[in-house]
Design an enzyme around this catalytic site. Sequence first.
Site, PDB file in Angstrom:
ATOM      1  N   LYS A 178       2.911   4.788  -0.923  1.00 39.96           N
ATOM      2  CA  LYS A 178       2.685   5.664  -1.941  1.00 39.96           C
ATOM      3  C   LYS A 178       3.914   6.191  -2.481  1.00 39.96           C
ATOM      4  O   LYS A 178       4.674   6.537  -1.560  1.00 39.96           O
ATOM      5  CB  LYS A 178       2.072   6.861  -1.141  1.00 39.96           C
ATOM      6  CG  LYS A 178       0.642   6.462  -0.651  1.00 39.96           C
ATOM      7  CD  LYS A 178      -0.027   7.907   0.172  1.00 39.96           C
ATOM      8  CE  LYS A 178       0.599   8.324   1.301  1.00 39.96           C
ATOM      9  NZ  LYS A 178       0.761   7.513   2.578  1.00 39.96           N
ATOM     10  N   ASN A 201      -7.513   0.658  -3.669  1.00 40.30           N
ATOM     11  CA  ASN A 201      -7.335   1.720  -4.764  1.00 40.30           C
ATOM     12  C   ASN A 201      -8.876   2.203  -5.421  1.00 40.30           C
ATOM     13  O   ASN A 201      -8.812   3.353  -5.854  1.00 40.30           O
ATOM     14  CB  ASN A 201      -6.487   1.115  -5.743  1.00 40.30           C
ATOM     15  CG  ASN A 201      -4.973   1.226  -5.394  1.00 40.30           C
ATOM     16  OD1 ASN A 201      -4.543   1.690  -4.035  1.00 40.30           O
ATOM     17  ND2 ASN A 201      -4.105   0.592  -6.066  1.00 40.30           N
ATOM     18  N   GLY A 252      -3.469  10.049 -11.636  1.00 40.57           N
ATOM     19  CA  GLY A 252      -2.575   9.303 -12.714  1.00 40.57           C
ATOM     20  C   GLY A 252      -1.724   8.276 -11.884  1.00 40.57           C
ATOM     21  O   GLY A 252      -2.134   7.935 -11.045  1.00 40.57           O
ATOM     22  N   PHE A 281      -8.291  12.952   0.248  1.00 39.30           N
ATOM     23  CA  PHE A 281      -8.727  12.425  -1.123  1.00 39.30           C
ATOM     24  C   PHE A 281      -9.977  13.211  -1.647  1.00 39.30           C
ATOM     25  O   PHE A 281     -10.710  12.324  -2.383  1.00 39.30           O
ATOM     26  CB  PHE A 281      -8.694  10.868  -1.365  1.00 39.30           C
ATOM     27  CG  PHE A 281      -7.565  10.321  -1.502  1.00 39.30           C
ATOM     28  CD1 PHE A 281      -6.536  10.386  -0.544  1.00 39.30           C
ATOM     29  CD2 PHE A 281      -7.220   9.651  -2.635  1.00 39.30           C
ATOM     30  CE1 PHE A 281      -5.379   9.731  -0.942  1.00 39.30           C
ATOM     31  CE2 PHE A 281      -6.058   9.350  -3.006  1.00 39.30           C
ATOM     32  CZ  PHE A 281      -4.854   9.217  -1.933  1.00 39.30           C
ATOM     33  N   PHE A 291       0.855  -1.270  -0.137  1.00 41.40           N
ATOM     34  CA  PHE A 291       0.050  -0.180   0.047  1.00 41.40           C
ATOM     35  C   PHE A 291       0.886   1.339   0.034  1.00 41.40           C
ATOM     36  O   PHE A 291       0.262   2.398   0.324  1.00 41.40           O
ATOM     37  CB  PHE A 291      -1.046  -0.077   1.312  1.00 41.40           C
ATOM     38  CG  PHE A 291      -1.700  -1.140   1.298  1.00 41.40           C
ATOM     39  CD1 PHE A 291      -2.985  -1.037   0.485  1.00 41.40           C
ATOM     40  CD2 PHE A 291      -1.633  -2.163   1.850  1.00 41.40           C
ATOM     41  CE1 PHE A 291      -3.893  -2.082   0.437  1.00 41.40           C
ATOM     42  CE2 PHE A 291      -2.409  -3.489   1.911  1.00 41.40           C
ATOM     43  CZ  PHE A 291      -3.763  -3.321   1.129  1.00 41.40           C
ATOM     44  N   LYS A 343       2.566  13.336  -9.492  1.00 40.38           N
ATOM     45  CA  LYS A 343       2.270  13.923  -8.173  1.00 40.38           C
ATOM     46  C   LYS A 343       3.811  14.050  -7.527  1.00 40.38           C
ATOM     47  O   LYS A 343       4.678  13.833  -8.228  1.00 40.38           O
ATOM     48  CB  LYS A 343       1.697  13.033  -7.205  1.00 40.38           C
ATOM     49  CG  LYS A 343       2.496  11.635  -6.723  1.00 40.38           C
ATOM     50  CD  LYS A 343       1.736  10.700  -5.699  1.00 40.38           C
ATOM     51  CE  LYS A 343       2.295   9.680  -5.235  1.00 40.38           C
ATOM     52  NZ  LYS A 343       1.595   8.928  -4.016  1.00 40.38           N
ATOM     53  N   LYS A 397      -4.545   1.608 -13.830  1.00 35.79           N
ATOM     54  CA  LYS A 397      -4.498   0.330 -14.290  1.00 35.79           C
ATOM     55  C   LYS A 397      -5.185  -0.617 -13.303  1.00 35.79           C
ATOM     56  O   LYS A 397      -6.061  -1.473 -13.765  1.00 35.79           O
ATOM     57  CB  LYS A 397      -3.071  -0.240 -14.538  1.00 35.79           C
ATOM     58  CG  LYS A 397      -2.501  -0.638 -13.352  1.00 35.79           C
ATOM     59  CD  LYS A 397      -0.946  -1.253 -13.543  1.00 35.79           C
ATOM     60  CE  LYS A 397      -0.109  -1.726 -12.340  1.00 35.79           C
ATOM     61  NZ  LYS A 397      -0.854  -2.417 -11.042  1.00 35.79           N
ATOM     62  N   LYS A 445      -6.362  -5.084  -1.867  1.00 33.90           N
ATOM     63  CA  LYS A 445      -5.814  -4.026  -2.856  1.00 33.90           C
ATOM     64  C   LYS A 445      -6.568  -3.455  -3.795  1.00 33.90           C
ATOM     65  O   LYS A 445      -6.518  -2.125  -3.793  1.00 33.90           O
ATOM     66  CB  LYS A 445      -4.434  -4.640  -3.391  1.00 33.90           C
ATOM     67  CG  LYS A 445      -3.599  -3.778  -4.119  1.00 33.90           C
ATOM     68  CD  LYS A 445      -2.809  -2.681  -3.362  1.00 33.90           C
ATOM     69  CE  LYS A 445      -2.363  -1.768  -4.158  1.00 33.90           C
ATOM     70  NZ  LYS A 445      -1.666  -0.662  -3.477  1.00 33.90           N
ATOM     71  N   CYS A 496      -0.628   3.173 -10.613  1.00 34.08           N
ATOM     72  CA  CYS A 496      -1.470   2.093  -9.912  1.00 34.08           C
ATOM     73  C   CYS A 496      -2.970   2.445 -10.363  1.00 34.08           C
ATOM     74  O   CYS A 496      -3.657   1.646 -10.763  1.00 34.08           O
ATOM     75  CB  CYS A 496      -1.112   2.322  -8.472  1.00 34.08           C
ATOM     76  SG  CYS A 496       0.289   1.544  -8.254  1.00 34.08           S
TER      77      CYS A 496
END
Length: 431
Positions: free
Chosen positions: A147, A204, A253, A245, A145, A317, A259, A200, A256
């Site tokens: 980032k 996401n 973008g 968030f 997980f 990012k 897709k 997972k 992860c």
Amino acid sequence: MGLVSGACFAEMGNKVTCVDIDEKKIDKLNNGIIPIFEPGLEAMVIRNLKNKNIFFTTDLANAIEDSQIVFIAVGTPMGDDGSADLQYVLAVAKSIGESMTKELVVVDKSTVPIGTADKVRETIQNELDKRQLQINFHVVSNPEFLKEGAAIDDFMKPDRVVIGADTKFAFEVMKQLYSPFFRTHDRFITMDIRSAEMTKYAANAMLATKISFMNEIANICEHVGADANQVRIGIGSDKRIGYHFIYPGVGYGGACFPKDIKALQKVAEAHHYQPKIIKAVEEVNNSQKLMIAQKIVKRFGEDLTGFTFGLWGLAFKPGTDDMREAPAIYIVKELEKRGAEVNAYDPKAIEESKKFYLKDAKNIKYCNSKYEVLQNADALILLTEWKEFRSPDFEEIKAQLKSPIIFDGRNQYNAFNLENNGFEYYQIGKK
Ligand SMILES: NC(=O)c1ccc[n+]([C@@H]2O[C@H](COP(=O)([O-])OP(=O)(O)OC[C@H]3O[C@@H](n4cnc5c(N)ncnc54)[C@H](O)[C@@H]3O)[C@@H](O)[C@H]2O)c1
């Protein structure tokens, strides 16, 4: 992800051998050169190279000879039909089956569709059968997980470690490996393998949903004359919603979310379920990437020939040089299609952009500083929330730009206070 995981396990005193098929990458790593930018990673790798806790090789057979645990951390990119392409994961599983000589715990750490552990198990077993060997092995799902941009911190202090397994031995080995990462209390979450794989994707998908939801609210705000940033603060104060968030912006973008959202749709469809929310999340995101370009068109017209735009931020990012699926790619291409020139600056991602993601863009010029991009530019566009863009010199911006116009696609916590400052300032979610 593999390199960060390997470095962090080594940091805790484990002996780690990182294997890659890319010889150049391995050569670089053996010389202490890190192929990606990730804060703290270089120092950690060099420290553990010196301590002889981390090794880099292209020889998988050799690497697993002395290992008890093997992590599969290769890419699972989007295949032609949108599902996760498992060829790299299964190639590693095959190599493990071809070369293992003793009991192993094989851990899927890559983000993989539900049911992949079964395929990994089958692939390894097939190879063992060919070799007429009976060796016990355990397949575990241990989704990651972390980032990008805060990967080391996330790995060293995880919110949780999810372990999906079906043998007591595998759970025990994994707990032993991860226990040093918890200082006060453990945060293990143990479950069956399929649930771990699904966890997972669900995580996401939930995060991407929050982003697209807020972007949709922001788009409605623009139509009805509300300010999405004020709405964000208004709803975030509700503990059930929270502030994380829900920043309106240019969409998600990276390597992860795009897709994984697609892969989850495909997994659901393969099991005869038509997902609705997840599909909409992707659709909103696809159109969101071009919202800034639309604002530019509205201000400057459909044909942007003769206009030059200064661009701050290429990476998807801050804190990374990763440009996979970065909104900047889509925005630059859209501006170029309309005839505009772009002067771009990013603290870390310029090389990635030149080499891969915008290598065919003809109208882009890369600059050495954020102020250089402003020369002869008709407006400034901000896309990535790098710290160095937070408090710029507005007098300098005004002096350099042809006219003081800013299009800001960053999250609005970092929005500028430009009222009465003579700027035309455009944001997502504000008319
Ligand atoms: N990047 C992240 O922040 C992140 C976070 C969580 C999970 N993940 C997941 O981790 C996985 C890897 O992502 P990434 O961003 O690190 O990918 P990446 O493409 O940066 O790295 C994958 C590496 O695997 C190597 N490789 C390919 N085939 C190999 C083989 N047969 N043997 C050895 N090495 C091989 C490649 O050369 C490459 O260096 C993905 O499933 C991703 O979804 C990534």
